[in-house]
Design a protein around this motif. Structure first.
Motif, PDB file in Angstrom:
ATOM      1  N   SER A 141      24.523  17.237  30.492  1.00 45.72           N
ATOM      2  CA  SER A 141      25.351  17.564  29.340  1.00 45.72           C
ATOM      3  C   SER A 141      25.525  19.074  29.301  1.00 45.72           C
ATOM      4  CB  SER A 141      24.703  17.073  28.042  1.00 45.72           C
ATOM      5  OG  SER A 141      25.606  17.208  26.960  1.00 45.72           O
ATOM      6  N   ASN A 142      26.614  19.525  28.693  1.00 35.84           N
ATOM      7  CA  ASN A 142      26.853  20.950  28.479  1.00 35.84           C
ATOM      8  C   ASN A 142      27.000  21.199  26.988  1.00 35.84           C
ATOM      9  OD1 ASN A 142      26.896  21.515  31.200  1.00 35.84           O
ATOM     10  ND2 ASN A 142      29.113  21.507  31.365  1.00 35.84           N
ATOM     11  N   VAL A 143      26.483  22.327  26.538  1.00 34.51           N
ATOM     12  CA  VAL A 143      26.623  22.732  25.136  1.00 34.51           C
ATOM     13  C   VAL A 143      27.180  24.152  25.113  1.00 34.51           C
ATOM     14  CG1 VAL A 143      24.803  21.200  24.283  1.00 34.51           C
ATOM     15  CG2 VAL A 143      24.216  23.521  24.999  1.00 34.51           C
TER      16      VAL A 143
ATOM     17  N   LEU B  26      21.795  26.256  20.766  1.00 33.04           N
ATOM     18  CA  LEU B  26      21.927  24.808  20.617  1.00 33.04           C
ATOM     19  C   LEU B  26      21.207  24.088  21.748  1.00 33.04           C
ATOM     20  CD1 LEU B  26      22.952  22.295  19.209  1.00 33.04           C
ATOM     21  CD2 LEU B  26      25.126  22.587  20.429  1.00 33.04           C
TER      22      LEU B  26
ATOM     23  N   LEU C  46      18.474  21.301  20.893  1.00 36.09           N
ATOM     24  CA  LEU C  46      18.663  19.939  21.367  1.00 36.09           C
ATOM     25  C   LEU C  46      17.521  19.517  22.291  1.00 36.09           C
ATOM     26  CD1 LEU C  46      20.360  17.377  21.560  1.00 36.09           C
ATOM     27  CD2 LEU C  46      21.757  18.521  23.294  1.00 36.09           C
TER      28      LEU C  46
ATOM     29  N   GLU D  93      29.457  27.851  29.137  1.00 39.91           N
ATOM     30  CA  GLU D  93      28.636  26.828  28.497  1.00 39.91           C
ATOM     31  C   GLU D  93      27.221  26.919  29.048  1.00 39.91           C
ATOM     32  OE1 GLU D  93      31.282  23.026  27.574  1.00 39.91           O
ATOM     33  OE2 GLU D  93      31.251  23.473  29.726  1.00 39.91           O
TER      34      GLU D  93
ATOM     35  N   ILE E  68      22.210  13.245  21.226  1.00 38.19           N
ATOM     36  CA  ILE E  68      23.064  14.333  21.712  1.00 38.19           C
ATOM     37  C   ILE E  68      24.347  14.381  20.889  1.00 38.19           C
ATOM     38  CG2 ILE E  68      24.453  15.183  23.650  1.00 38.19           C
ATOM     39  CD1 ILE E  68      22.283  13.993  25.523  1.00 38.19           C
ATOM     40  N   ARG E  69      24.991  13.230  20.703  1.00 37.93           N
ATOM     41  CA  ARG E  69      26.253  13.185  19.962  1.00 37.93           C
ATOM     42  C   ARG E  69      26.083  13.682  18.521  1.00 37.93           C
ATOM     43  NH1 ARG E  69      30.637   9.791  21.774  1.00 37.93           N
ATOM     44  NH2 ARG E  69      31.025   9.490  19.564  1.00 37.93           N
TER      45      ARG E  69
ATOM     46  N   HIS F 105      25.879  17.558  18.692  1.00 36.22           N
ATOM     47  CA  HIS F 105      26.850  18.247  19.547  1.00 36.22           C
ATOM     48  C   HIS F 105      28.126  18.569  18.776  1.00 36.22           C
ATOM     49  CE1 HIS F 105      28.775  19.442  23.218  1.00 36.22           C
ATOM     50  NE2 HIS F 105      27.693  19.108  23.904  1.00 36.22           N
TER      51      HIS F 105
ATOM     52  N   TYR G 188      31.125  19.279  20.108  1.00 38.91           N
ATOM     53  CA  TYR G 188      32.363  18.885  20.784  1.00 38.91           C
ATOM     54  C   TYR G 188      32.806  17.501  20.326  1.00 38.91           C
ATOM     55  CZ  TYR G 188      31.346  22.558  24.285  1.00 38.91           C
ATOM     56  OH  TYR G 188      31.070  23.723  24.927  1.00 38.91           O
TER      57      TYR G 188
ATOM     58  N   PRO H 186      31.693  15.185  23.927  1.00 34.87           N
ATOM     59  CA  PRO H 186      30.743  15.931  24.751  1.00 34.87           C
ATOM     60  C   PRO H 186      30.543  15.277  26.120  1.00 34.87           C
ATOM     61  CG  PRO H 186      29.571  14.668  23.097  1.00 34.87           C
ATOM     62  CD  PRO H 186      31.049  14.509  22.809  1.00 34.87           C
TER      63      PRO H 186
ATOM     64  N   ILE I  19      28.403  13.721  28.589  1.00 34.50           N
ATOM     65  CA  ILE I  19      27.103  13.054  28.694  1.00 34.50           C
ATOM     66  C   ILE I  19      27.240  12.094  29.867  1.00 34.50           C
ATOM     67  CG2 ILE I  19      25.327  11.681  27.560  1.00 34.50           C
ATOM     68  CD1 ILE I  19      26.609  12.465  24.857  1.00 34.50           C
TER      69      ILE I  19
END
Length: 113
Positions: free
Chosen positions: A12-14, A19, A23, A57, A76-77, A80, A82, A85, A87
């Motif tokens: 995943s990218n944040v 964050l 996370l 990111e 994650i959702r 997040h 985005y 996101p 995933i």
């Protein structure tokens, strides 16, 4: 004899390091992951809603099990920013048996430690 739990590598990218750490800590505290690698300063280029986008990111590599994937994805959702996101989960077909066993042990929610 039971079949060992399937170990997954989730990507995943944040948007930022703050964050990413928040996370990662949440996933570890909830035993949804055994390990989260944080790889800062990833330059991403992608198409979003018809336009080419790019930006910096922070990439995450998350080790978990198939049994926990739905709960991990939901976590994650929920954190997040985005709309959609990244995933992505890949099953690990090979790996050092002791490491894969460690992932299984650390994501065992019945552990008291």
């Amino acid at each position: 004899m039971s079949i060992p739990a399937q170990v997954l590598l989730v990507f995943s990218n944040v948007p930022d390091l703050e964050l990413a750490k928040k996370l990662a800590r949440h996933l570890l505290e909830q035993r949804l992951a055994a390990c989260v690698n944080i790889l800062p300063a990833v330059h991403s280029m992608y198409r979003w809603q018809g336009a080419l986008e790019e930006g910096t990111e922070v990439a995450l590599q998350i080790k978990t099990t198939q049994a926990l994937y739905a709960e991990l994805e939901a976590a994650i959702r929920s954190m997040h920013p985005y709309e959609v996101p990244e995933i992505i989960a890949l099953p690990l077909s090979q790996g050092l048996p002791a490491y894969l066993d460690w992932v299984r042990q650390e994501t065992n929610k019945d552990r008291n430690v």
